[in-house]
Design an enzyme around this catalytic site. Structure first.
Site, mmCIF file in Angstrom:
data_model
loop_
_atom_site.group_PDB
_atom_site.id
_atom_site.type_symbol
_atom_site.label_atom_id
_atom_site.label_comp_id
_atom_site.label_asym_id
_atom_site.label_seq_id
_atom_site.Cartn_x
_atom_site.Cartn_y
_atom_site.Cartn_z
ATOM 1 N N LYS A 194 13.750 -37.002 -35.142
ATOM 2 C CA LYS A 194 15.045 -37.698 -35.118
ATOM 3 C C LYS A 194 14.851 -38.938 -35.985
ATOM 4 C CE LYS A 194 19.289 -38.197 -33.584
ATOM 5 N NZ LYS A 194 20.397 -37.277 -33.928
ATOM 6 N N ASP A 226 18.798 -32.418 -33.220
ATOM 7 C CA ASP A 226 20.129 -31.904 -32.822
ATOM 8 C C ASP A 226 20.514 -30.704 -33.674
ATOM 9 O OD1 ASP A 226 20.272 -33.655 -34.982
ATOM 10 O OD2 ASP A 226 22.140 -34.622 -34.354
ATOM 11 N N ASP A 250 9.433 -29.707 -25.435
ATOM 12 C CA ASP A 250 9.753 -29.258 -24.073
ATOM 13 C C ASP A 250 11.140 -28.631 -24.062
ATOM 14 O OD1 ASP A 250 9.601 -29.043 -21.217
ATOM 15 O OD2 ASP A 250 10.866 -30.829 -21.072
ATOM 16 N N ASP A 254 12.263 -24.278 -24.216
ATOM 17 C CA ASP A 254 13.107 -23.629 -23.200
ATOM 18 C C ASP A 254 14.264 -22.906 -23.883
ATOM 19 O OD1 ASP A 254 11.594 -24.687 -21.089
ATOM 20 O OD2 ASP A 254 13.367 -25.191 -19.912
HETATM 21 C C1 IPM Z 1 6.798 -27.632 -19.235
HETATM 22 C C2 IPM Z 1 7.378 -28.300 -18.017
HETATM 23 C C3 IPM Z 1 6.627 -29.595 -17.773
HETATM 24 C C4 IPM Z 1 6.826 -30.489 -18.979
HETATM 25 C C5 IPM Z 1 7.002 -30.330 -16.479
HETATM 26 C C6 IPM Z 1 6.921 -29.449 -15.262
HETATM 27 C C7 IPM Z 1 6.167 -31.565 -16.286
HETATM 28 O O1 IPM Z 1 8.734 -28.487 -18.174
HETATM 29 O O2 IPM Z 1 5.578 -27.337 -19.231
HETATM 30 O O3 IPM Z 1 7.540 -27.387 -20.178
HETATM 31 O O4 IPM Z 1 7.840 -31.202 -19.080
HETATM 32 O O5 IPM Z 1 5.958 -30.499 -19.843
HETATM 33 MG MG MG Z 2 9.545 -27.546 -19.910
#
Ligand code: IPM
Ligand code: MG
Length: 363
Positions: A194, A226, A250, A254
């Site tokens: 960013k 973004d 992180d 996801d």
């Molecule tokens: C991940 C999880 C962890 C992180 C949490 C549970 C601390 O979300 O491994 O992605 O944020 O790293």
């Molecule tokens: Mg995570």
């Protein structure tokens, strides 16, 4: 002579113990078929660690992890521990393991298994053949920066603080990991920052650009976070390797996981330390489905595959394991999270059994 390895197994909380049980089945099969000696030491971590010893990362657990050849972790956290002091929350164990073992490089492959193209929420043609590697910096950034905490001001109101910090050397070493990984793939790195707002990630962009001079055969692009979030759902196949900060990684990993059908499919490897590396599914402890035997064990099973590849120098086992998972999915077996029309729904244990049986045949 058979090869011998010490593996610390940390089931943790929620669905952690269930998915780890299936992963251990896989380890046992590999052990007997390949004539290895795998010494598995189980230890409590997270909420389970807190219950056992008053701390989420008990001393003996850390000691075992530090001396192992590899660490396999399930998941940590749950509503039961949400109200205890921040320093004792289950998540602190994960951060403690990562920093104490020096695991600064987190590899999160978002690779779609062909039979799951229909399970993604995106159109099959957008995700078919998708193969992205998210390289997430894991021991720095806003997760670890100081100052941090919540302070009470003179007027009695409170102020929350976290700090985004990266040194040049921290950026340089994660950039090198990303370029090295890309060298064995499609030779494309996209660095995500960013830099238009945060000075710290302006430095990130500068250092990555500098390090790139040593990697002439790799192409480098930069993208704001973004835009990257948007591009990941618009046209995810444009990416090969994404390298980014701890928090952006992180979030984006996801997001990338859902392209493959479910977060229950994504394994990870945390590398860079002197000895043990750590392997874990990227999903959390999912307390809402814990104990129901419906969790997807494939992310943890695939994490075992990454362990063979990166820590135990047995890459061929990972190749077979990935093929076996593909075959089981092609046969129609699905846990609830990846179920689509025509699939045969199975629980966590049954999915582990299907993979175990198939592996027994193919190894
Ligand atoms: C991940 C999880 C962890 C992180 C949490 C549970 C601390 O979300 O491994 O992605 O944020 O790293
Ligand atoms: Mg995570």
């Amino acid at each position: 002579m058979s090869q011998e390895f010490n593996i610390t197994v940390l089931p943790g909380d929620g669905i952690g113990p269930e998915v780890i049980r299936e992963a251990v089945k896989i380890l046992k099969i590999v052990e007997s078929k390949k004539n290895l000696k795998l010494n598995l030491t189980e230890a409590p971590v997270g909420g389970a660690g807190y219950e056992a010893s008053g701390h989420p990362l008990p001393e003996d657990t850390l000691k075992s992890a530090k001396s192992a050849d590899a660490v396999l972790l399930g998941a940590v956290g749950g509503p039961k521990w949400e109200t205890i002091d921040f320093s004792l929350r289950p998540e602190r164990a994960l951060l403690g393991l990562r920093s104490n073992l020096g695991l600064f490089a987190n590899l999160r492959p978002a690779k779609i298994f062909a039979p799951l193209a229909a399970a993604s929420t995106l159109k099959p043609d957008v995700v078919e053949g998708l193969d992205i590697m998210v390289v997430r910096e894991l021991t720095g950034g806003i997760y670890f920066g100081e100052p941090r905490g919540v302070e009470t001001l003179a007027d009695g109101s409170r102020k929350g603080i976290n700090t985004l910090v990266y040194t040049e050397s921290e950026i340089e070493r994660i950039a090198r990991v990303a370029f090295d990984v890309a060298g064995k793939r499609d030779k494309k790195v996209c660095s995500v920052d960013k830099a238009n707002v945060l000075e710290c990630t302006g430095l990130w962009r500068e250092v990555v650009t500098q390090v790139h001079k040593d990697y002439k055969d790799i192409s480098l692009s930069h993208m704001y976070v973004d835009n990257c979030a948007m591009q990941l759902v618009r046209n995810p196949k444009q990416f090969d390797v994404i390298v980014t900060t701890n928090m952006f990684g992180d979030i984006l990993s996801d997001q990338a996981s859902m392209l493959t059908g479910s977060i229950g499919m994504l394994p990870s490897a945390s590398l860079g330390g002197d000895k043990a590396a750590m392997y874990e599914p990227i999903h959390g402890s999912a307390p809402d489905i814990a104990g129901k035997d419906i969790a997807n064990p494939l992310a943890t099973i695939l994490s075992v595959g990454m362990m063979f590849k990166y820590s135990l120098n047995l890459e061929a086992i990972n190749t077979v394991l990935e093929r076996v998972v593909d075959d089981v999915l092609a046969d129609g077996y699905r846990t609830g999270d990846i179920l689509s029309k025509g699939g045969k729904e199975v629980g966590c244990t049954a999915m582990g059994d299907r993979v175990a049986e198939e592996l027994e045949k193919q190894l």
